[in-house]
Design a protein around this motif. Structure first.
Motif, PDB file in Angstrom:
ATOM      1  N   THR A   1       0.811  -1.224   0.000  1.00 20.99           N
ATOM      2  CA  THR A   1       0.000   0.000   0.000  1.00 20.99           C
ATOM      3  C   THR A   1       0.845   1.275   0.000  1.00 20.99           C
ATOM      4  O   THR A   1       0.416   2.294  -0.531  1.00 20.99           O
ATOM      5  N   THR A   2       2.033   1.220   0.621  1.00 19.01           N
ATOM      6  CA  THR A   2       2.921   2.390   0.652  1.00 19.01           C
ATOM      7  C   THR A   2       4.356   1.939   0.433  1.00 19.01           C
ATOM      8  O   THR A   2       4.833   1.049   1.143  1.00 19.01           O
ATOM      9  N   VAL A   3       5.023   2.554  -0.546  1.00 16.48           N
ATOM     10  CA  VAL A   3       6.457   2.319  -0.744  1.00 16.48           C
ATOM     11  C   VAL A   3       7.185   3.570  -0.272  1.00 16.48           C
ATOM     12  O   VAL A   3       6.951   4.667  -0.790  1.00 16.48           O
ATOM     13  N   PHE A   4       8.033   3.412   0.745  1.00 19.89           N
ATOM     14  CA  PHE A   4       8.703   4.567   1.352  1.00 19.89           C
ATOM     15  C   PHE A   4       9.929   4.963   0.521  1.00 19.89           C
ATOM     16  O   PHE A   4      10.734   4.105   0.149  1.00 19.89           O
ATOM     17  N   PRO A   5      10.079   6.259   0.231  1.00 19.91           N
ATOM     18  CA  PRO A   5      11.159   6.725  -0.644  1.00 19.91           C
ATOM     19  C   PRO A   5      12.509   6.801   0.074  1.00 19.91           C
ATOM     20  O   PRO A   5      13.042   7.869   0.331  1.00 19.91           O
ATOM     21  N   MET A   6      13.051   5.630   0.406  1.00 25.50           N
ATOM     22  CA  MET A   6      14.334   5.557   1.103  1.00 25.50           C
ATOM     23  C   MET A   6      15.277   4.691   0.275  1.00 25.50           C
ATOM     24  O   MET A   6      14.992   3.520   0.024  1.00 25.50           O
ATOM     25  N   ARG A   7      16.382   5.274  -0.192  1.00 22.78           N
ATOM     26  CA  ARG A   7      17.307   4.548  -1.068  1.00 22.78           C
ATOM     27  C   ARG A   7      18.124   3.489  -0.328  1.00 22.78           C
ATOM     28  O   ARG A   7      18.336   2.395  -0.825  1.00 22.78           O
ATOM     29  N   ALA A   8      18.601   3.834   0.853  1.00 20.56           N
ATOM     30  CA  ALA A   8      19.488   2.925   1.587  1.00 20.56           C
ATOM     31  C   ALA A   8      18.716   1.724   2.131  1.00 20.56           C
ATOM     32  O   ALA A   8      17.600   1.880   2.637  1.00 20.56           O
ATOM     33  N   PRO A   9      19.276   0.515   2.031  1.00 23.50           N
ATOM     34  CA  PRO A   9      18.626  -0.660   2.631  1.00 23.50           C
ATOM     35  C   PRO A   9      18.429  -0.476   4.130  1.00 23.50           C
ATOM     36  O   PRO A   9      19.305   0.045   4.822  1.00 23.50           O
ATOM     37  N   GLN A  10      17.263  -0.886   4.619  1.00 22.16           N
ATOM     38  CA  GLN A  10      16.931  -0.745   6.035  1.00 22.16           C
ATOM     39  C   GLN A  10      17.151  -2.068   6.772  1.00 22.16           C
ATOM     40  O   GLN A  10      16.859  -3.139   6.251  1.00 22.16           O
ATOM     41  N   LYS A  11      17.678  -1.958   7.991  1.00 23.67           N
ATOM     42  CA  LYS A  11      18.032  -3.153   8.777  1.00 23.67           C
ATOM     43  C   LYS A  11      17.124  -3.363   9.988  1.00 23.67           C
ATOM     44  O   LYS A  11      17.144  -4.417  10.593  1.00 23.67           O
ATOM     45  N   HIS A  12      16.372  -2.318  10.367  1.00 22.98           N
ATOM     46  CA  HIS A  12      15.460  -2.464  11.504  1.00 22.98           C
ATOM     47  C   HIS A  12      14.262  -1.551  11.281  1.00 22.98           C
ATOM     48  O   HIS A  12      14.413  -0.420  10.822  1.00 22.98           O
ATOM     49  N   VAL A  13      13.080  -2.060  11.621  1.00 27.13           N
ATOM     50  CA  VAL A  13      11.868  -1.263  11.456  1.00 27.13           C
ATOM     51  C   VAL A  13      10.893  -1.609  12.579  1.00 27.13           C
ATOM     52  O   VAL A  13      10.883  -2.739  13.085  1.00 27.13           O
ATOM     53  N   THR A  14      10.119  -0.617  13.012  1.00 31.12           N
ATOM     54  CA  THR A  14       9.136  -0.870  14.062  1.00 31.12           C
ATOM     55  C   THR A  14       7.972   0.119  13.939  1.00 31.12           C
ATOM     56  O   THR A  14       8.152   1.254  13.482  1.00 31.12           O
ATOM     57  N   PHE A  15       6.782  -0.329  14.318  1.00 38.27           N
ATOM     58  CA  PHE A  15       5.631   0.576  14.424  1.00 38.27           C
ATOM     59  C   PHE A  15       5.723   1.303  15.759  1.00 38.27           C
ATOM     60  O   PHE A  15       6.053   0.696  16.785  1.00 38.27           O
ATOM     61  N   TYR A  16       5.437   2.608  15.762  1.00 37.23           N
ATOM     62  CA  TYR A  16       5.423   3.365  17.003  1.00 37.23           C
ATOM     63  C   TYR A  16       4.327   4.417  16.909  1.00 37.23           C
ATOM     64  O   TYR A  16       4.416   5.359  16.114  1.00 37.23           O
ATOM     65  N   GLN A  17       3.259   4.212  17.713  1.00 34.68           N
ATOM     66  CA  GLN A  17       2.082   5.084  17.684  1.00 34.68           C
ATOM     67  C   GLN A  17       1.585   5.187  16.239  1.00 34.68           C
ATOM     68  O   GLN A  17       1.260   4.180  15.632  1.00 34.68           O
ATOM     69  N   ASP A  18       1.513   6.396  15.663  1.00 31.37           N
ATOM     70  CA  ASP A  18       1.027   6.505  14.284  1.00 31.37           C
ATOM     71  C   ASP A  18       2.184   6.668  13.298  1.00 31.37           C
ATOM     72  O   ASP A  18       1.996   7.142  12.177  1.00 31.37           O
ATOM     73  N   LEU A  19       3.376   6.231  13.725  1.00 29.46           N
ATOM     74  CA  LEU A  19       4.560   6.352  12.873  1.00 29.46           C
ATOM     75  C   LEU A  19       5.192   4.988  12.615  1.00 29.46           C
ATOM     76  O   LEU A  19       4.895   3.999  13.294  1.00 29.46           O
ATOM     77  N   ILE A  20       6.091   4.966  11.637  1.00 30.71           N
ATOM     78  CA  ILE A  20       6.979   3.827  11.428  1.00 30.71           C
ATOM     79  C   ILE A  20       8.403   4.360  11.575  1.00 30.71           C
ATOM     80  O   ILE A  20       8.765   5.372  10.967  1.00 30.71           O
TER      81      ILE A  20
END
Length: 339
Positions: A250-269
């Motif tokens: 549903t959403t592709v985030f415009p971040m070029r660098a590969p991400q190694k950690h991700v988490t949901f926090y309140q209404d943010l990622i």
């Protein structure tokens, strides 16, 4: 004699300085009381920091150094997680348990050590991810042997093996409302497992979706998180928000660098990876903020949300340095703890 002793002391100091220079912190875990943070590095060491002392208005530089540091594994400490009494740490082919109460008294003796049932006795794959399943009182381990192993924490026995990945596994996430686990790995797939049947029920091959694919970075999935019917994952492919029921990005985030950690926090990622910044994303894909830290690359984020210690509610970030950055407010780095 005195000169020889002085020379040895200088050599030790140089060695420690070189160690810190080449240090990578792979894993973090907050204590059950919320007042302490454990960090594990590439040398097999675990350091315990006092968050309450470092956050105190009377904090000194000494407050930002470990309360205790000990040798936990022969190789890197790839993953850690805390139960209500124990710190569990994983390295090459083994998981160990340590009592938080004893570690805080500087009694750093392992409580137990377990090895999953590997196919051969010569196989020593790294354990990249640990995941607690509180309702089952079990622990799931995954890593270099491309399998998920479930361990009963009461008996210490391994109860099942989940097979499906064709390359090693980087990350795990739990869907709390249903007994399901997500796993992501080097094969580019996110697999959803039903813990009741020990069967794979859904596969999302992220790199096959054109809007997420980045062939120049590879197909590997290095991080994932889930919140009810939603999942966010990234690595080689772009960081992407998915609706799990429909297997739709549903959403592709415009971040070029590969991400190694991700988490949901309140209404943010929140995400981190190559580069110094902790990234804050709106669910719509808009970048709300990029907050720089002290490490050139980040491998783990830890949110301390223990209700027992509201005064220690912080975000910590660690990776390719001997420092753990502490964010008391998501907008800026307050200070760094030092291994």
């Amino acid at each position: 004699m005195e000169q020889a002793s002085s020379s040895l002391s200088l050599q030790a100091e140089v060695f420690q300085a070189l160690q810190r220079l080449h240090m990578t912190i792979f894993s973090q875990s907050v204590s059950p009381c919320g007042k302490f943070l454990a960090a594990g590095n590439n040398y097999g060491q675990i350091a315990i920091f006092s968050l309450s002392a470092a956050l105190s208005s009377e904090a000194k530089e000494e407050s930002k150094k470990p309360v205790v540091t000990f040798q936990a594994h022969d190789g890197p400490v790839y993953s850690m997680v805390s139960t209500d009494r124990h710190l569990l740490s994983a390295g090459d082919g083994e998981v160990k348990a340590w009592l938080w109460a004893e570690m805080l008294k500087k009694g750093c003796k392992e409580l137990w050590c377990r090895q999953p049932p590997y196919r051969t006795s010569l196989e020593v794959p790294e354990i990249n991810a640990l995941l607690l399943v509180p309702k089952e009182n079990s622990l799931i381990l995954a890593g270099g042997d491309c399998q998920l192993h479930t361990m009963d924490l009461e008996t210490g026995t391994f109860t099942r093996v989940l097979r499906g990945h064709t390359d090693y596994i980087h990350c795990l996430a739990l869907r709390e409302r249903s007994p399901e686990v997500l796993s992501g790995g080097e094969d580019g797939a996110v697999r959803l497992w039903d813990l009741r049947t020990a069967k794979e029920v859904q596969t999302i091959e992220v790199y096959k979706h054109e809007e997420c694919s980045r062939p120049h970075n590879g197909r590997w999935i290095g991080c994932l998180a889930t919140d009810s019917d939603w999942m966010v994952c990234g690595g080689g492919p772009a960081l992407t928000l998915w609706h799990l029921r429909s297997s739709t990005p549903t959403t592709v985030f415009p971040m070029r660098a590969p991400q190694k950690h991700v988490t949901f926090y309140q209404d943010l990622i929140l995400s981190a990876g190559q580069g110094r910044c902790v990234n804050q994303w709106q669910l719509s894909g808009e970048l709300k903020a990029q907050v720089p830290g002290s490490s050139p690359g980040l491998l783990s984020l830890s949110l301390n949300q223990q209700p027992a210690a509201p005064e220690c509610k912080v975000l910590t970030a660690a990776g390719n340095s001997c420092r753990v950055d502490v964010f008391t407010n998501l907008g800026y780095r307050a200070f760094s703890l030092s291994f």
